[in-house]
Design a protein around this motif. Sequence first.
Motif, PDB file in Angstrom:
ATOM      1  N   VAL A  18       0.843  -1.181   0.000  1.00  0.00           N
ATOM      2  CA  VAL A  18       0.000   0.000   0.000  1.00  0.00           C
ATOM      3  C   VAL A  18       0.887   1.243   0.000  1.00  0.00           C
ATOM      4  N   GLN A  19       0.493   2.238  -0.778  1.00  0.00           N
ATOM      5  CA  GLN A  19       1.221   3.507  -0.800  1.00  0.00           C
ATOM      6  C   GLN A  19       0.408   4.566  -0.070  1.00  0.00           C
ATOM      7  N   LEU A  20       1.099   5.372   0.727  1.00  0.00           N
ATOM      8  CA  LEU A  20       0.435   6.344   1.594  1.00  0.00           C
ATOM      9  C   LEU A  20       0.906   7.750   1.278  1.00  0.00           C
ATOM     10  N   GLN A  21      -0.033   8.693   1.298  1.00  0.00           N
ATOM     11  CA  GLN A  21       0.268  10.096   1.014  1.00  0.00           C
ATOM     12  C   GLN A  21      -0.390  10.953   2.072  1.00  0.00           C
ATOM     13  N   ALA A  22       0.435  11.564   2.933  1.00  0.00           N
ATOM     14  CA  ALA A  22      -0.084  12.424   3.992  1.00  0.00           C
ATOM     15  C   ALA A  22      -0.199  13.858   3.503  1.00  0.00           C
ATOM     16  N   SER A  23      -1.193  14.559   4.023  1.00  0.00           N
ATOM     17  CA  SER A  23      -1.402  15.964   3.663  1.00  0.00           C
ATOM     18  C   SER A  23      -2.141  16.679   4.787  1.00  0.00           C
ATOM     19  N   GLY A  24      -2.240  18.004   4.673  1.00  0.00           N
ATOM     20  CA  GLY A  24      -3.010  18.768   5.630  1.00  0.00           C
ATOM     21  C   GLY A  24      -2.212  19.541   6.651  1.00  0.00           C
ATOM     22  N   GLY A  25      -0.901  19.380   6.633  1.00  0.00           N
ATOM     23  CA  GLY A  25      -0.073  20.114   7.572  1.00  0.00           C
ATOM     24  C   GLY A  25      -0.021  21.598   7.225  1.00  0.00           C
ATOM     25  N   GLY A  26       0.586  22.361   8.129  1.00  0.00           N
ATOM     26  CA  GLY A  26       0.713  23.790   7.896  1.00  0.00           C
ATOM     27  C   GLY A  26       1.120  24.523   9.148  1.00  0.00           C
ATOM     28  N   LEU A  27       1.008  25.831   9.071  1.00  0.00           N
ATOM     29  CA  LEU A  27       1.351  26.707  10.194  1.00  0.00           C
ATOM     30  C   LEU A  27       0.060  27.170  10.864  1.00  0.00           C
ATOM     31  N   VAL A  28      -0.010  27.009  12.181  1.00  0.00           N
ATOM     32  CA  VAL A  28      -1.212  27.384  12.924  1.00  0.00           C
ATOM     33  C   VAL A  28      -0.796  27.984  14.262  1.00  0.00           C
ATOM     34  N   GLN A  29      -1.610  28.881  14.777  1.00  0.00           N
ATOM     35  CA  GLN A  29      -1.322  29.465  16.084  1.00  0.00           C
ATOM     36  C   GLN A  29      -1.726  28.506  17.202  1.00  0.00           C
ATOM     37  N   ALA A  30      -1.085  28.647  18.324  1.00  0.00           N
ATOM     38  CA  ALA A  30      -1.432  27.838  19.491  1.00  0.00           C
ATOM     39  C   ALA A  30      -2.919  27.988  19.790  1.00  0.00           C
ATOM     40  N   GLY A  31      -3.548  26.869  20.105  1.00  0.00           N
ATOM     41  CA  GLY A  31      -4.988  26.857  20.342  1.00  0.00           C
ATOM     42  C   GLY A  31      -5.814  26.546  19.118  1.00  0.00           C
ATOM     43  N   GLY A  32      -5.174  26.557  17.962  1.00  0.00           N
ATOM     44  CA  GLY A  32      -5.876  26.297  16.720  1.00  0.00           C
ATOM     45  C   GLY A  32      -6.033  24.817  16.425  1.00  0.00           C
ATOM     46  N   SER A  33      -6.586  24.532  15.247  1.00  0.00           N
ATOM     47  CA  SER A  33      -6.872  23.157  14.842  1.00  0.00           C
ATOM     48  C   SER A  33      -6.370  22.892  13.429  1.00  0.00           C
ATOM     49  N   LEU A  34      -6.066  21.633  13.176  1.00  0.00           N
ATOM     50  CA  LEU A  34      -5.734  21.152  11.846  1.00  0.00           C
ATOM     51  C   LEU A  34      -6.288  19.745  11.706  1.00  0.00           C
ATOM     52  N   ARG A  35      -6.593  19.355  10.487  1.00  0.00           N
ATOM     53  CA  ARG A  35      -6.943  17.967  10.220  1.00  0.00           C
ATOM     54  C   ARG A  35      -5.995  17.405   9.173  1.00  0.00           C
ATOM     55  N   LEU A  36      -5.274  16.395   9.556  1.00  0.00           N
ATOM     56  CA  LEU A  36      -4.384  15.704   8.635  1.00  0.00           C
ATOM     57  C   LEU A  36      -5.143  14.580   7.945  1.00  0.00           C
ATOM     58  N   SER A  37      -4.770  14.343   6.698  1.00  0.00           N
ATOM     59  CA  SER A  37      -5.339  13.235   5.936  1.00  0.00           C
ATOM     60  C   SER A  37      -4.216  12.359   5.414  1.00  0.00           C
ATOM     61  N   CYS A  38      -4.531  11.116   5.207  1.00  0.00           N
ATOM     62  CA  CYS A  38      -3.576  10.165   4.647  1.00  0.00           C
ATOM     63  C   CYS A  38      -4.334   9.305   3.640  1.00  0.00           C
ATOM     64  N   SER A  39      -4.037   9.498   2.373  1.00  0.00           N
ATOM     65  CA  SER A  39      -4.701   8.739   1.315  1.00  0.00           C
ATOM     66  C   SER A  39      -3.896   7.498   0.985  1.00  0.00           C
ATOM     67  N   ALA A  40      -4.591   6.384   0.845  1.00  0.00           N
ATOM     68  CA  ALA A  40      -3.935   5.120   0.559  1.00  0.00           C
ATOM     69  C   ALA A  40      -4.324   4.626  -0.822  1.00  0.00           C
ATOM     70  N   SER A  41      -3.342   4.096  -1.524  1.00  0.00           N
ATOM     71  CA  SER A  41      -3.617   3.502  -2.830  1.00  0.00           C
ATOM     72  C   SER A  41      -3.928   2.030  -2.658  1.00  0.00           C
TER      73      SER A  41
END
Length: 121
Positions: free
Chosen positions: A1-24
Amino acid sequence: VQLQASGGGLVQAGGSLRLSCSASGRSFSTYVMGWFRQPPGMDREFVARISRSGGSTAHADPVKVRFTISRDNAKNTLYLQMNSLKPEDTAVYYCAASTQYTNVERGYDYWGQGTQVTVSS
C-alpha cells in the motif's frame, strides 16, 4: 500500500488542523493504521492508532482528548483531527500501515512521506 499524507501547515497555538492520509490500492481496510510524529531534533514517536474497522483507537498521553484518529475505509483515507494545538506539537507527522495492532514504530511496514505541522506561540 502507498500512503500520502497531507493537511499540515502553520497554525497558532490553540488552533486546529486535520491531517489526511490517502492510501492507494484495495487493501486499505486490511491494515491497522497509525500516526507518528518527529519533533525537530528528536526521535519519531507514536501519536495514535486505529483498528481495521475503526472501532478501536488508542492515543498517546500527550495528545489524548486533543487529537482524534479516524478512518473512512470507503475512501481509503485516514485522518487525524488535532485541536487545541500547542507549540510542542510542532513536528513532521507520518501516517503508517501495519498488520499488527501496535504502538511500536518497527511494527509498521508502510509509511507516508510526512507532512509538517508548525504551531506558533
